[in-house]
Scaffold this motif. Structure first.
Motif, PDB file in Angstrom:
ATOM      1  N   TRP A  72      48.252 -13.826  17.488  1.00 16.11           N
ATOM      2  CA  TRP A  72      48.104 -13.284  16.142  1.00 16.11           C
ATOM      3  C   TRP A  72      49.261 -12.341  15.818  1.00 16.11           C
ATOM      4  CZ3 TRP A  72      44.689 -15.544  13.136  1.00 16.11           C
ATOM      5  CH2 TRP A  72      43.564 -16.143  13.706  1.00 16.11           C
ATOM      6  N   GLU A  73      49.601 -12.260  14.542  1.00 21.03           N
ATOM      7  CA  GLU A  73      50.603 -11.288  14.121  1.00 21.03           C
ATOM      8  C   GLU A  73      50.119  -9.878  14.440  1.00 21.03           C
ATOM      9  OE1 GLU A  73      51.465 -11.963  10.007  1.00 21.03           O
ATOM     10  OE2 GLU A  73      52.935 -13.536  10.454  1.00 21.03           O
ATOM     11  N   THR A  82      45.369 -12.294   9.979  1.00 18.65           N
ATOM     12  CA  THR A  82      44.893 -13.585   9.474  1.00 18.65           C
ATOM     13  C   THR A  82      45.947 -14.679   9.632  1.00 18.65           C
ATOM     14  OG1 THR A  82      45.622 -13.023   7.235  1.00 18.65           O
ATOM     15  CG2 THR A  82      43.316 -12.550   7.803  1.00 18.65           C
ATOM     16  N   ARG A  83      47.083 -14.330  10.225  1.00 19.93           N
ATOM     17  CA  ARG A  83      48.137 -15.319  10.454  1.00 19.93           C
ATOM     18  C   ARG A  83      48.588 -15.256  11.908  1.00 19.93           C
ATOM     19  NH1 ARG A  83      52.470 -14.229   5.729  1.00 19.93           N
ATOM     20  NH2 ARG A  83      52.256 -12.136   6.641  1.00 19.93           N
ATOM     21  N   LEU A  84      48.964 -16.404  12.424  1.00 19.92           N
ATOM     22  CA  LEU A  84      49.501 -16.483  13.775  1.00 19.92           C
ATOM     23  C   LEU A  84      51.007 -16.259  13.749  1.00 19.92           C
ATOM     24  CD1 LEU A  84      47.555 -19.657  14.939  1.00 19.92           C
ATOM     25  CD2 LEU A  84      47.119 -17.316  15.693  1.00 19.92           C
ATOM     26  N   ILE A  89      53.176 -20.796  17.647  1.00 22.20           N
ATOM     27  CA  ILE A  89      52.515 -22.054  17.280  1.00 22.20           C
ATOM     28  C   ILE A  89      53.036 -23.235  18.103  1.00 22.20           C
ATOM     29  CG2 ILE A  89      52.169 -23.696  15.393  1.00 22.20           C
ATOM     30  CD1 ILE A  89      51.938 -21.291  13.509  1.00 22.20           C
ATOM     31  N   GLN A 160      39.609 -17.046   6.850  1.00 21.43           N
ATOM     32  CA  GLN A 160      41.067 -17.160   6.881  1.00 21.43           C
ATOM     33  C   GLN A 160      41.587 -17.239   8.310  1.00 21.43           C
ATOM     34  OE1 GLN A 160      43.008 -14.151   4.474  1.00 21.43           O
ATOM     35  NE2 GLN A 160      41.685 -14.577   2.710  1.00 21.43           N
ATOM     36  N   ARG A 161      40.959 -16.529   9.229  1.00 26.70           N
ATOM     37  CA  ARG A 161      41.361 -16.624  10.636  1.00 26.70           C
ATOM     38  C   ARG A 161      41.060 -18.024  11.186  1.00 26.70           C
ATOM     39  NH1 ARG A 161      42.224 -12.086  13.717  1.00 26.70           N
ATOM     40  NH2 ARG A 161      40.890 -12.733  15.459  1.00 26.70           N
ATOM     41  N   ASP A 163      40.926 -20.761   9.348  1.00 28.06           N
ATOM     42  CA  ASP A 163      41.914 -21.636   8.712  1.00 28.06           C
ATOM     43  C   ASP A 163      43.231 -21.634   9.488  1.00 28.06           C
ATOM     44  OD1 ASP A 163      40.122 -22.199   6.681  1.00 28.06           O
ATOM     45  OD2 ASP A 163      41.051 -20.853   5.215  1.00 28.06           O
ATOM     46  N   ALA A 164      43.664 -20.449   9.909  1.00 30.76           N
ATOM     47  CA  ALA A 164      44.954 -20.329  10.586  1.00 30.76           C
ATOM     48  C   ALA A 164      44.959 -21.082  11.911  1.00 30.76           C
ATOM     49  CB  ALA A 164      45.281 -18.854  10.816  1.00 30.76           C
ATOM     50  N   ALA A 168      47.050 -24.544  12.768  1.00 35.36           N
ATOM     51  CA  ALA A 168      48.019 -24.534  13.868  1.00 35.36           C
ATOM     52  C   ALA A 168      47.737 -25.647  14.865  1.00 35.36           C
ATOM     53  CB  ALA A 168      47.989 -23.181  14.570  1.00 35.36           C
TER      54      ALA A 168
END
Length: 389
Positions: A72-73, A82-84, A89, A160-161, A163-164, A168
């Motif tokens: 995770w970021e 909420t973004r990797l 990836i 959202q998590r 979804d990410a 990926a």
């Protein structure tokens, strides 16, 4: 249980065989028929080879995104991300590709927290924590607190998590959600989360842990791909094992495809009889995966001899459990039989052809089962390789 004809041949004796991972994996790979569907919940059975080698033995694999290589970021509170990280990836996808090469049928499910979170995962003053009437956060287990699962903003954040991670994984990753609850607020939250996830990840497999519960799940089953029954058979209200299997069979049919339900049973590693009994009932009565593990603490286990048997896929739907009635199910590589404990008498069964118990080289054409006994029999001999010293 006795296999008539010549000397008695005990299937249970095969369970005493020691197995080396590498040699056993080679023996399984030599057969075109897949073994029974076994699940891995965070911990794989001990053995030689790489981590991916060990994972590849399982049909359903539950791990964290980090164990695949996804990261995770960076955030001051880790679960706020909420973004990797973009550079992580390719690592995660490479892990999935290696696993898929060894076992194309393996399904990986990433655990994402919803019901609970570590104490430092979100700001202490976040409205997303569940609080009692005095405003205090509620401890779920040490270092972990309950979340307000009906909070719309929190639901969107968790979605959202999800979804990410699903994006990926490029269609090779599903989701595991722990600790289902049944009070009205929790049901509202779970329904909202699943509806939101299905709006963006309609085909992502979702496995939900119902803990000890095996009743009252019809409301959620059509929204998910399977239920994890975590030692539920030991916690039924009526202590009726056959009724339990009838119940989870019916619930399994309500779930979405692909179905990824898991029947996990807790027990001692030196109790192969219990491990084998519930494997047989899971195979004959359901299409669920199976795991026999020590406990909920790590879900650790040893690999059992019959878990590698080339049984193949079922050739017919599972029979409905009936009190005292023999259950029998054909598979591409053999058959599975179970005589309930309340059967009025033993049964001598004519087999569909020559059949082999795991670890035995001599075939049988008849089988004697006493009440409360079952058998997993193969169309071809299968002897698990002995472990290296």
């Amino acid at each position: 249980m006795t296999l008539p004809g010549g000397r008695a041949r005990s299937i249970l004796g095969a369970l005493a065989l020691c197995m080396g991972f590498a040699s056993q994996a080679a023996a399984e790979a030599a057969s075109a028929a897949p073994p029974p569907r076994i699940a891995m919940l965070w911990s794989s059975a001990p053995g030689a080879g790489s981590r991916i080698d060990r994972w590849a033995r399982y049909r359903v694999i539950v791990v964290s995104p980090g164990e695949l290589g996804f990261e995770w970021e960076q955030q001051p509170h880790k679960d706020m991300a909420t973004r990797l990280r973009p550079e992580s990836i390719p690592r995660g996808r490479a892990t999935l590709a290696k696993l898929r090469k060894q076992n194309p049928d393996a399904l990986v499910l990433c655990e994402l927290y919803y019901f609970e979170a570590n104490t430092s995962a979100y700001p202490a003053d976040s409205p997303w924590w569940f609080r009692d009437k005095s405003g205090r956060r509620q401890e779920f287990w040490k270092g972990c607190r309950n979340m307000a699962v009906d909070n719309p903003e929190y639901i969107e954040h968790v979605a959202q998590r999800i979804d990410a991670v699903v994006a990926a994984g490029e269609g090779r990753v599903g989701v595991f959600l722990d600790n289902l609850r049944y009070d009205p607020a929790s049901k509202q939250g779970w329904n909202a989360l699943l509806a939101r996830v299905r709006s963006t990840c309609s085909d992502a497999p979702i496995l939900v842990n119902a803990g000890w519960d095996s009743e009252g799940l019809d409301w959620i089953a059509p929204q998910i791909n399977g239920v994890l029954y975590e030692d539920s058979i030991a916690h039924t209200q009526d202590n009726d094992a056959e009724a339990f299997y009838a119940r989870i069979q019916r619930q399994g049919r309500l779930c979405r495809e692909p179905r990824v339900g898991v029947n996990e049973v807790f027990g001692h590693r030196d109790d192969p009889l219990a491990a084998r009994r519930e494997l047989i009932r899971t195979l004959v009565y359901t299409d669920l995966c199976y795991l026999f593990a020590d406990s909920t603490y790590g879900h650790k286990h040893d690999w059992q001899a019959e878990w590698g048997a080339p049984l193949g896929e079922p050739l017919a739907p599972p029979p409905t459990p009936k009190p005292g009635v023999l259950a029998r199910r054909a598979f591409a590589g053999g058959e599975v039989l179970w005589l309930p404990a309340d059967a009025p008498r033993s049964a001598t069964i004519s087999l569909a052809g020559p059949r082999y118990a795991v670890g035995q080289q001599q075939p049988a054409r008849q089988l004697l089962l006493n009440p409360g006994e079952g058998a997993l029999l193969l169309a071809e001999p299968f002897v698990p390789a002995a472990a290296s010293p």
